[in-house]
Design a protein around this motif. Structure first.
Motif, mmCIF file in Angstrom:
data_model
loop_
_atom_site.group_PDB
_atom_site.id
_atom_site.type_symbol
_atom_site.label_atom_id
_atom_site.label_comp_id
_atom_site.label_asym_id
_atom_site.label_seq_id
_atom_site.Cartn_x
_atom_site.Cartn_y
_atom_site.Cartn_z
ATOM 1 N N GLN A 164 0.833 -1.207 0.000
ATOM 2 C CA GLN A 164 0.000 0.000 0.000
ATOM 3 C C GLN A 164 0.864 1.252 0.000
ATOM 4 O O GLN A 164 0.522 2.241 -0.639
ATOM 5 C CB GLN A 164 -0.939 -0.009 1.205
ATOM 6 C CG GLN A 164 -2.127 -0.935 0.972
ATOM 7 C CD GLN A 164 -3.012 -1.082 2.195
ATOM 8 O OE1 GLN A 164 -2.575 -0.836 3.321
ATOM 9 N NE2 GLN A 164 -4.245 -1.474 1.987
ATOM 10 N N ARG A 168 0.728 3.954 -2.831
ATOM 11 C CA ARG A 168 0.444 5.347 -2.484
ATOM 12 C C ARG A 168 1.407 6.286 -3.220
ATOM 13 O O ARG A 168 1.005 7.278 -3.804
ATOM 14 C CB ARG A 168 0.609 5.488 -0.974
ATOM 15 C CG ARG A 168 0.052 6.767 -0.384
ATOM 16 C CD ARG A 168 -0.092 6.611 1.117
ATOM 17 N NE ARG A 168 1.155 6.247 1.773
ATOM 18 C CZ ARG A 168 1.272 5.325 2.725
ATOM 19 N NH1 ARG A 168 0.213 4.660 3.141
ATOM 20 N NH2 ARG A 168 2.428 5.053 3.276
ATOM 21 N N ARG A 172 0.362 8.691 -6.452
ATOM 22 C CA ARG A 172 0.215 10.073 -6.031
ATOM 23 C C ARG A 172 0.222 10.986 -7.253
ATOM 24 O O ARG A 172 -0.556 11.909 -7.361
ATOM 25 C CB ARG A 172 1.351 10.437 -5.088
ATOM 26 C CG ARG A 172 1.151 11.754 -4.376
ATOM 27 C CD ARG A 172 2.317 11.995 -3.427
ATOM 28 N NE ARG A 172 3.557 11.638 -4.101
ATOM 29 C CZ ARG A 172 4.633 11.179 -3.456
ATOM 30 N NH1 ARG A 172 4.621 11.005 -2.174
ATOM 31 N NH2 ARG A 172 5.730 10.878 -4.125
ATOM 32 N N ARG C 100 5.551 5.662 8.328
ATOM 33 C CA ARG C 100 5.168 5.757 6.927
ATOM 34 C C ARG C 100 6.374 6.053 6.036
ATOM 35 O O ARG C 100 6.553 5.461 4.982
ATOM 36 C CB ARG C 100 4.127 6.864 6.787
ATOM 37 C CG ARG C 100 3.662 7.056 5.385
ATOM 38 C CD ARG C 100 2.476 7.978 5.391
ATOM 39 N NE ARG C 100 2.276 8.498 4.051
ATOM 40 C CZ ARG C 100 1.130 8.994 3.624
ATOM 41 N NH1 ARG C 100 0.114 9.062 4.432
ATOM 42 N NH2 ARG C 100 1.024 9.420 2.396
ATOM 43 N N GLU C 104 7.601 3.578 3.075
ATOM 44 C CA GLU C 104 7.690 4.024 1.686
ATOM 45 C C GLU C 104 9.112 3.871 1.156
ATOM 46 O O GLU C 104 9.326 3.425 0.031
ATOM 47 C CB GLU C 104 7.209 5.475 1.565
ATOM 48 C CG GLU C 104 5.707 5.576 1.775
ATOM 49 C CD GLU C 104 5.148 6.977 1.560
ATOM 50 O OE1 GLU C 104 3.950 7.165 1.752
ATOM 51 O OE2 GLU C 104 5.939 7.880 1.200
ATOM 52 N N LEU C 187 -5.528 -0.888 -5.050
ATOM 53 C CA LEU C 187 -5.388 0.465 -5.557
ATOM 54 C C LEU C 187 -6.740 0.948 -6.010
ATOM 55 O O LEU C 187 -7.556 0.169 -6.470
ATOM 56 C CB LEU C 187 -4.475 0.444 -6.799
ATOM 57 C CG LEU C 187 -3.003 0.515 -6.575
ATOM 58 C CD1 LEU C 187 -2.298 0.532 -7.900
ATOM 59 C CD2 LEU C 187 -2.674 1.765 -5.822
#
Lengths: 263, 212, 212
Positions: A164, A168, A172, C100, C104, C187
């Motif tokens: 996820q 993301r 974006r 986060r 990422e 998604l």
């Protein structure tokens, strides 16, 4: 042979009520295979012995009635209807030896297999959910041990977090408001500044293309932008009375020259 | 209690007696709400301990008690006996009800694993909605498995140890009705007649559905 | 294992056998988050049960085991034996979700490896703090890869076997692509203009960064 007649004659009142209930309930069904499974249960036989022909007829009646009631049926219901109509004709007509592809019986057998398999998965799903379950039928240790002596922090993340997170970042840009790609835009302000500096040397007629900034004439996007802004800047200078422009004919090169005496 | 020669050689101190190893396993399993792996037990208990034997003895000791020692995949846990669930009403955690789609998808993954999304959709006859897989992944009942060695190398889903623990299964082979389904040929991936040749070619990989 | 199928019905007339009362107390003490009072046990167990005797028997049964039944005021609880506390040191590990930024960054390394810091920043659109990289290195989820053969020869990061193990992957190539994430419903399904380019670039990762 008339389908409707056949149906009217043989279907009992209760069956017809059931069929109508089926239609009113169409939202409660999970796709065409689910409807077929429900219909097939009414044959009250082993799924391996169902009459696929009857099933096809019932399904087509189902779709017809939905149309009569002006119910919106999802496309896959209609695709299934078309396929079953085809299957029905294959099952009713004598086999054509010149025709390629699987026989009606093979197709019917596969449909029966699919229904049996779906039913089987439903059955085991129910058995699975009825298993003794943690937190319902049996329980883990209720109280954590309180022997805190070494306190280390362990970081975790699940694969779902990872995917996820990546999704993301990568999506974006999809939702970013539209912005111009500045790298390939030569603004009129830039062109004007450039032209003001150069025009003093343009005593003789010169192709406007020669005024394009360096590095802006190879890439078509950049060339277009630079040409447009240089042209606009030239017009501005003409208006100021510092420049003359001419074009001998349509699509001929545009030529520029400084106005005498402006220096 | 047999010991492996290389282990006896290594250990400066003798491993504790089996009874002691057993109560050590007992304490560790008891203290942990989550199942504990054999490897983890090996790391915690004194060198040279025979974890497998200690666990077998421990499991036997708890037979018929209010608490049981159970195996979950490669891990072990202590859990209350299922017939006493009625006493534990207070402890019952209300779990969110799973949708019919989620339950069926879970069953298909469990019985057909590794299962691709296309296979799940083929069996259910409808597309799998966004939230369904998400929910099962979120519960950690399914996870990504190996990719299929078929064109497009689609991702597959398999069930997790958390799933086994939740449903009180030792291994995925203990799924209810698995043998009957297999015997009835309902776990075979049978491509639709004729269609396998053209579009659905990548959905048919019967050789991957070998029994284990 | 023994079954006591009729126990609830029996309770209308007489309490279950003492052995059964004992295992009921055992299960309740085990599963409860807090010590349980005798009164609470009385309320839960079938009418007529002799809680005091059941607890005494249970306590006796656990004597010398890895787990003990202890009295705390007028409540009862099960605890690991104090002499085995050393085994439980690992239980005090505190688990925290990765931030986060770290997730990422980790995702970018996993999907684009080998990835330089500049590339990570380019994709995330923000600078990557020293602490984030250090944390991932410390977890042994990423490590230094070969230097890029580009000006400045920047260091690159790649994921480690520890990472693959934690996330249950065979190889980093098993990570699903954007198209599959979308297909699996992870998604939003909003295909933006020019998306096709994006997704193709997704599979040919090294080239993605060759711009200078």
């Amino acid at each position: 042979m008339s389908n409707n007649l056949f149906q009217e004659d043989t279907v009992s009142v209760t069956d017809r009520l059931a069929a109508e209930a089926l239609i009113v309930d169409v939202d409660g069904y999970e796709g065409p295979l689910d409807v077929l499974l429900t219909l097939s249960r009414r044959q009250k036989v082993d799924l391996r012995k169902i009459s696929v022909l009857d099933l096809a007829r019932q399904y087509l009646v189902f779709v017809e009635k939905a149309k009569e009631l002006r119910l919106e049926l999802a496309a896959d219901y209609l695709v299934m209807a078309a396929w079953l109509a085809f299957l029905k004709s294959r099952l009713l007509l004598p086999p054509d030896p010149t025709e390629e592809g699987p026989s009606g019986e093979e197709l019917a057998a596969h449909l029966a297999f699919q229904l049996e398999r779906l039913q089987a998965m439903r059955d085991v799903a129910a058995r699975l959910m009825a298993c003794d379950r943690l937190g319902r039928d049996f329980f883990a240790r209720g109280q954590g041990e309180d022997v805190a002596r070494i306190k280390t922090v362990r970081y975790t993340a699940t694969l779902l977090d990872l995917m996820q997170g990546y999704a993301r970042i990568r999506t974006r840009d999809d939702f970013r408001p539209y912005t111009m790609d500045r790298k390939s835009v030569f603004t009129m302000e830039q062109a004007l500044e450039r032209m003001r500096g150069l025009i003093g040397y343009g005593a003789s007629w010169t192709n406007m293309a020669a005024y394009l900034p360096e590095g802006w004439d190879n890439d078509p996007v950049r060339r277009r932008s630079a040409t447009a802004s240089t042209f606009a800047a030239s017009l501005e200078l003409v208006k100021e009375g510092r420049l003359e422009m001419r074009q001998s004919e349509i699509f001929a090169p545009i030529e520029l020259r400084k106005v005498d005496g402006t220096r | 209690m047999m010991q492996y020669p290389e282990k006896t050689e290594q250990s400066l101190f003798e491993a504790p007696p089996m009874a002691e190893q057993e109560r050590m396993c007992e304490a560790v399993l008891f203290a942990s709400a989550d199942p504990v792996s054999v490897r983890d037990l090996e790391a915690r208990l004194p060198h040279g301990s025979d974890i497998a034997q200690a666990l077998t003895l421990l499991q036997k000791r708890y037979e018929g008690r209010g608490v049981r020692v159970i195996r979950v995949g490669d891990t072990w846990a202590m859990r209350t006996a299922p017939d006493l669930g009625f006493l534990m009403q207070k402890e019952t955690v209300e779990t969110r009800k799973l949708s019919r789609a989620a339950i069926e998808t879970l069953a298909i993954v469990a019985y057909h694993q590794p299962a691709t999304r296309a296979e799940i959709e083929e069996i259910r006859g409808v597309s799998v909605s966004r939230g369904t897989i998400d929910q099962l992944l979120g519960l950690e009942w399914i996870r990504l498995g190996r990719r299929k060695m078929t064109p497009g190398r689609p991702v597959t889903f398999v069930v997790t140890p958390v799933f086994l623990d939740h449903f009180g299964l030792e291994t995925a082979r203990d799924l209810p009705g698995l043998k009957e389904l297999r015997a009835a040929g309902l776990l075979e991936n049978r491509p639709p007649p004729g269609e396998a040749l053209d579009e659905e070619a990548d959905d048919s990989q019967p050789e991957l559905f070998e029994e284990d």
